[in-house]
Write a protein that holds these residues in place. Sequence first.
Motif, PDB file in Angstrom:
ATOM      1  N   LEU A   1       0.851  -1.185   0.000  1.00 38.26           N
ATOM      2  CA  LEU A   1       0.000   0.000   0.000  1.00 38.26           C
ATOM      3  C   LEU A   1       0.888   1.238   0.000  1.00 38.26           C
ATOM      4  O   LEU A   1       1.595   1.493   0.969  1.00 38.26           O
ATOM      5  CB  LEU A   1      -0.913  -0.005   1.235  1.00 38.26           C
ATOM      6  N   ARG A   2       0.881   1.967  -1.118  1.00 38.22           N
ATOM      7  CA  ARG A   2       1.730   3.158  -1.276  1.00 38.22           C
ATOM      8  C   ARG A   2       3.178   2.860  -0.940  1.00 38.22           C
ATOM      9  O   ARG A   2       3.895   3.677  -0.345  1.00 38.22           O
ATOM     10  CB  ARG A   2       1.188   4.319  -0.427  1.00 38.22           C
TER      11      ARG A   2
ATOM     12  N   VAL B   1     -13.079  -7.866   9.182  1.00 36.04           N
ATOM     13  CA  VAL B   1     -12.494  -8.191   7.879  1.00 36.04           C
ATOM     14  C   VAL B   1     -12.029  -6.886   7.258  1.00 36.04           C
ATOM     15  O   VAL B   1     -12.804  -5.936   7.140  1.00 36.04           O
ATOM     16  CB  VAL B   1     -13.507  -8.883   6.951  1.00 36.04           C
ATOM     17  N   VAL B   2     -10.774  -6.840   6.872  1.00 34.57           N
ATOM     18  CA  VAL B   2     -10.210  -5.626   6.278  1.00 34.57           C
ATOM     19  C   VAL B   2     -10.095  -5.816   4.768  1.00 34.57           C
ATOM     20  O   VAL B   2      -9.591  -6.833   4.287  1.00 34.57           O
ATOM     21  CB  VAL B   2      -8.835  -5.298   6.897  1.00 34.57           C
ATOM     22  N   LEU B   3     -10.572  -4.825   4.027  1.00 34.40           N
ATOM     23  CA  LEU B   3     -10.551  -4.841   2.570  1.00 34.40           C
ATOM     24  C   LEU B   3      -9.683  -3.693   2.058  1.00 34.40           C
ATOM     25  O   LEU B   3      -9.561  -2.655   2.714  1.00 34.40           O
ATOM     26  CB  LEU B   3     -11.967  -4.685   2.004  1.00 34.40           C
ATOM     27  N   ILE B   4      -9.087  -3.890   0.895  1.00 37.34           N
ATOM     28  CA  ILE B   4      -8.305  -2.833   0.255  1.00 37.34           C
ATOM     29  C   ILE B   4      -9.062  -2.349  -0.968  1.00 37.34           C
ATOM     30  O   ILE B   4      -9.392  -3.135  -1.863  1.00 37.34           O
ATOM     31  CB  ILE B   4      -6.910  -3.333  -0.171  1.00 37.34           C
ATOM     32  N   ASN B   5      -9.366  -1.056  -0.987  1.00 38.17           N
ATOM     33  CA  ASN B   5     -10.031  -0.444  -2.124  1.00 38.17           C
ATOM     34  C   ASN B   5      -8.974   0.103  -3.069  1.00 38.17           C
ATOM     35  O   ASN B   5      -8.217   1.003  -2.709  1.00 38.17           O
ATOM     36  CB  ASN B   5     -10.952   0.680  -1.647  1.00 38.17           C
ATOM     37  N   SER B   6      -8.890  -0.443  -4.276  1.00 41.15           N
ATOM     38  CA  SER B   6      -7.890  -0.001  -5.244  1.00 41.15           C
ATOM     39  C   SER B   6      -8.573   0.272  -6.581  1.00 41.15           C
ATOM     40  O   SER B   6      -8.589  -0.562  -7.468  1.00 41.15           O
ATOM     41  CB  SER B   6      -6.807  -1.071  -5.410  1.00 41.15           C
TER      42      SER B   6
ATOM     43  N   SER C   1      -7.714   2.664  -8.720  1.00 45.58           N
ATOM     44  CA  SER C   1      -6.755   3.064  -9.738  1.00 45.58           C
ATOM     45  C   SER C   1      -5.388   3.039  -9.099  1.00 45.58           C
ATOM     46  O   SER C   1      -5.226   2.723  -7.922  1.00 45.58           O
ATOM     47  CB  SER C   1      -7.064   4.484 -10.238  1.00 45.58           C
ATOM     48  N   ILE C   2      -4.367   3.399  -9.866  1.00 44.63           N
ATOM     49  CA  ILE C   2      -3.004   3.352  -9.342  1.00 44.63           C
ATOM     50  C   ILE C   2      -2.807   4.333  -8.198  1.00 44.63           C
ATOM     51  O   ILE C   2      -2.006   4.120  -7.303  1.00 44.63           O
ATOM     52  CB  ILE C   2      -1.976   3.623 -10.463  1.00 44.63           C
ATOM     53  N   GLU C   3      -3.606   5.435  -8.177  1.00 43.03           N
ATOM     54  CA  GLU C   3      -3.427   6.420  -7.106  1.00 43.03           C
ATOM     55  C   GLU C   3      -4.255   6.105  -5.876  1.00 43.03           C
ATOM     56  O   GLU C   3      -3.950   6.566  -4.786  1.00 43.03           O
ATOM     57  CB  GLU C   3      -3.798   7.827  -7.588  1.00 43.03           C
ATOM     58  N   LYS C   4      -5.378   5.356  -6.048  1.00 46.26           N
ATOM     59  CA  LYS C   4      -6.344   5.227  -4.962  1.00 46.26           C
ATOM     60  C   LYS C   4      -6.228   3.882  -4.270  1.00 46.26           C
ATOM     61  O   LYS C   4      -6.525   2.847  -4.859  1.00 46.26           O
ATOM     62  CB  LYS C   4      -7.759   5.436  -5.490  1.00 46.26           C
ATOM     63  N   HIS C   5      -5.759   3.913  -3.063  1.00 50.92           N
ATOM     64  CA  HIS C   5      -5.684   2.714  -2.249  1.00 50.92           C
ATOM     65  C   HIS C   5      -6.187   3.077  -0.857  1.00 50.92           C
ATOM     66  O   HIS C   5      -5.548   3.846  -0.148  1.00 50.92           O
ATOM     67  CB  HIS C   5      -4.244   2.200  -2.153  1.00 50.92           C
ATOM     68  N   ASN C   6      -7.346   2.548  -0.486  1.00 52.02           N
ATOM     69  CA  ASN C   6      -7.916   2.835   0.821  1.00 52.02           C
ATOM     70  C   ASN C   6      -8.139   1.544   1.585  1.00 52.02           C
ATOM     71  O   ASN C   6      -8.406   0.497   1.007  1.00 52.02           O
ATOM     72  CB  ASN C   6      -9.263   3.571   0.681  1.00 52.02           C
ATOM     73  N   ILE C   7      -8.022   1.637   2.904  1.00 51.91           N
ATOM     74  CA  ILE C   7      -8.274   0.489   3.772  1.00 51.91           C
ATOM     75  C   ILE C   7      -9.664   0.633   4.368  1.00 51.91           C
ATOM     76  O   ILE C   7      -9.988   1.659   4.971  1.00 51.91           O
ATOM     77  CB  ILE C   7      -7.223   0.408   4.898  1.00 51.91           C
TER      78      ILE C   7
ATOM     79  N   SER D   1       0.268   5.312  10.637  1.00 52.29           N
ATOM     80  CA  SER D   1      -0.856   5.993   9.996  1.00 52.29           C
ATOM     81  C   SER D   1      -1.290   5.324   8.701  1.00 52.29           C
ATOM     82  O   SER D   1      -2.486   5.302   8.372  1.00 52.29           O
ATOM     83  CB  SER D   1      -0.490   7.455   9.717  1.00 52.29           C
ATOM     84  N   PHE D   2      -0.321   4.736   7.947  1.00 52.29           N
ATOM     85  CA  PHE D   2      -0.685   4.133   6.673  1.00 52.29           C
ATOM     86  C   PHE D   2      -1.431   2.811   6.844  1.00 52.29           C
ATOM     87  O   PHE D   2      -1.919   2.241   5.867  1.00 52.29           O
ATOM     88  CB  PHE D   2       0.562   3.908   5.795  1.00 52.29           C
ATOM     89  N   MET D   3      -1.559   2.317   8.088  1.00 49.72           N
ATOM     90  CA  MET D   3      -2.289   1.073   8.334  1.00 49.72           C
ATOM     91  C   MET D   3      -3.649   1.300   8.993  1.00 49.72           C
ATOM     92  O   MET D   3      -4.394   0.357   9.218  1.00 49.72           O
ATOM     93  CB  MET D   3      -1.445   0.141   9.219  1.00 49.72           C
ATOM     94  N   VAL D   4      -3.971   2.549   9.308  1.00 48.72           N
ATOM     95  CA  VAL D   4      -5.254   2.853   9.945  1.00 48.72           C
ATOM     96  C   VAL D   4      -6.339   2.917   8.873  1.00 48.72           C
ATOM     97  O   VAL D   4      -6.205   3.662   7.898  1.00 48.72           O
ATOM     98  CB  VAL D   4      -5.191   4.184  10.713  1.00 48.72           C
ATOM     99  N   PRO D   5      -7.420   2.142   9.012  1.00 48.78           N
ATOM    100  CA  PRO D   5      -8.493   2.162   8.008  1.00 48.78           C
ATOM    101  C   PRO D   5      -9.061   3.566   7.802  1.00 48.78           C
ATOM    102  O   PRO D   5      -9.148   4.370   8.734  1.00 48.78           O
ATOM    103  CB  PRO D   5      -9.549   1.220   8.592  1.00 48.78           C
TER     104      PRO D   5
END
Length: 593
Positions: free
Chosen positions: A412-413, A436-441, A443-449, A471-475
Motif C-alpha cells: 500500500l503506497r 475483515v479488512v478490505l483494500i479499495n484499489s 486506480s493506481i493512485e487510490k488505495h484505501n483500507i 498511519s498508513f495502516m489505519v483504516p
Amino acid sequence: MLLEDNKSLYSRLENIFEEVVKNNNTKIAISHNGRYLSYAELNSRANQVAYHLQNIGIKSNERVAICSERSIELIIVILGILKAGATYVPIDPELPTDRKKYLISDTESKVVIGMNLEEWASNNTINISLDDNFIPFNKYPTKNLNSINSFNEETVCIMYTSGSTGIPKGVMLTHKGIVNVLNAKQKEHRLSDDKTLHKAPFSFDASIWEIFLTLLTGSELVLADPHGQKDIPYLIDLIIKKKITTIHFIPAMLNLFLDEENVKECKSLRRVLCGGEKLPANLIDKFNKKFDIPLFNRYGPTETSICVSWWKCDRESSEVIPIGQPIQNMKFYLLNEKLESVLEGEIGELYIAGVGLAKGYVNQEQLTKEKFIINPFNDKDFPYIYKTGDLVREIQNGTYEFVGRNDNQVKLRGFRIEISEIENTINKFEGILNSVVLINSNSIEKHNIIACILGQENPRLKEYLQKKLPSFMVPTKFIWLNEWPLNSNGKIDKNLLAEKYLEFRIENEKQKDVTSPEEILNTISRIWMKVLDLQHIDKEADFFELGGHSLLATQIISRIKKELEIKIPIATLFECSILEEFSDEVLTLTNNR
C-alpha cells in the motif's frame, strides 16, 4: 577500494566509505537547503559520533535507535553508529508512542538519538538530543577510529515491517547483503558525478540504497525536506534546481509525477528507479512519452537486502513487465506446495537464496525458521532459502514476472502491510467480535483500507488504532455490521463484502469558473469528494479524518493547480486540514497571486 570491485563484497559499509573519502575529500557529499558538507567534513563528524557512542559503552553489534526527521545530522549519525561497530534502528518520528517504545524494547536498544525525546523516550535508555549544533558530539576527535574487528556478516540495521500476528517484524540486514546489492547496482548504473535525491523515509528500506549507493560512489546526496516526498511540485522544482540525476518512486507517485505539466523540465535526470508495488504497463508507456532515459522496475523483499532483481523497461509497449533476473550471488527458486520446482511458464511461489538474505527476525525465532528454511536441493552455496509468499513465473531468457501474493499481505503506497495485523489489532478493541479488512484499489493512485466490523459501534475505535498502528495502516472507512454475509460453505463471503462496499461513487463533474469564496469552497469540496470517493462533505470535516493521506493530498494539490491555476504548498493541507479553513487559505493565496 571501489564499490564495483569484487573486493568490496568482503568489506563493511563504513570501511568502503572511508576509502571513498580519501579520493573525494573536498567534493560535496551531502546537501540540504543551502547547507553542504564535503566528504572530509561528513567523515569527521561521523567519527565524533562513533567516539561518543564508544565512550558511553556501545560495543560491536549493539543496537542504537534513531528517531528523527530527514536531515544532514541524521545521515551523520547513521554513519557514526556504523563506525562504532553498532547497528542502527530507524524509528519514524510520526509513529504512535506505543509503537516507538515497542521497537526500542524489542531491539534492546541501549541508546536513543533523536528529536523531542523528552516527550516519549524511557529513562531506561541513554537519550541523546539531536540538534543543528551537534553539541553532544563536538568535543570528540575527528580522526578515523581503529578498524572494527568484526565481520561483514554483522547487522547494519533493523527494518520493521508489518507482522501477521499483530506484532511488527524486525528484519536484520547485514553488511554483506547490502554491499552485494550496492555492488550490483553500481555495475549497472555507474554513478560518479551524480546527484541522488534522498526522499524515502529512513525507516523504509529504499533509503538504504539512496544513502549508501550515493556516498559509496563519491556522488552527492541531496536531501528533500521532511515530508517533501509527498509534494510533487516541490520535488520537480528541487530536481531542476539541484540537477538531480537519480531518483526513486513508487508507481503511484511516479504516475502523479508524470502528470505535472513541467515534468519535462527535469532534463538532468539520467535514470528513474521504480519499486515497492507492481509497475503497470501503461505507466511505462506514459513515462516513455515524457522521457528518453532508462526506467528500472525494481523488485526485492526487505528480507533479501532491499533489492534482488530489476528490469530495464523496454521502450516498446508490452503487456508483461518483468522483474528481471536475480543479481550476483543470489538465486531464485519457483516451487509448488511440495517444494518441487515448477516448469518454465508455470506460476510458483518464489523462494530466494544467496548472500543477501537477512539474519532473520528480531526475537522471533519460530517465524525465522518458517520463513528462512533449509534449502531442499542441498545446494552448498545456498544453504537457506527465503519463502517470499510472492507468486512468480519464469517467462523467457531467465527473466521473471511478478504475478501476485499467495497470502494476506499487500503493498500500500510502497509499504508492506499484513492485513491480519490490522484485523488482530481491531479485534482487541472492546466490544468487537470480529473484523475483515478490505483494500479499495480503484486506480493506481487510490488505495484505501476499509474495515468491516462485527460488533457494537464505537467512534473511539479510530483513535485507538491511531495509537497502535502506523498511519498508513489505519483504516479510512469503518463499516459496522450486525451479521456477516456467508457463502455456501458457511464462511464469511469476502467477495460479497468487496462487491458491496468497494464501489466508486463519484462521477466526474463539470468544472466551474471560480470567483467568490462560496465558489472556492464548492470547488474544493467537489475535489475532496472526487479524490476521497465521498458523496457529501461538511465544511467542518477534517481531510485526514475522512481517510486522507499523503498520496491523496498530492492529488488534491494537483487538481487545485489544474482547476484554479494556482500552486498551493502541500504543507497547507497538512496545517489546515478542515475543509472550510483550507478553502479560506486557498482563497487568500488566490487573491494574493
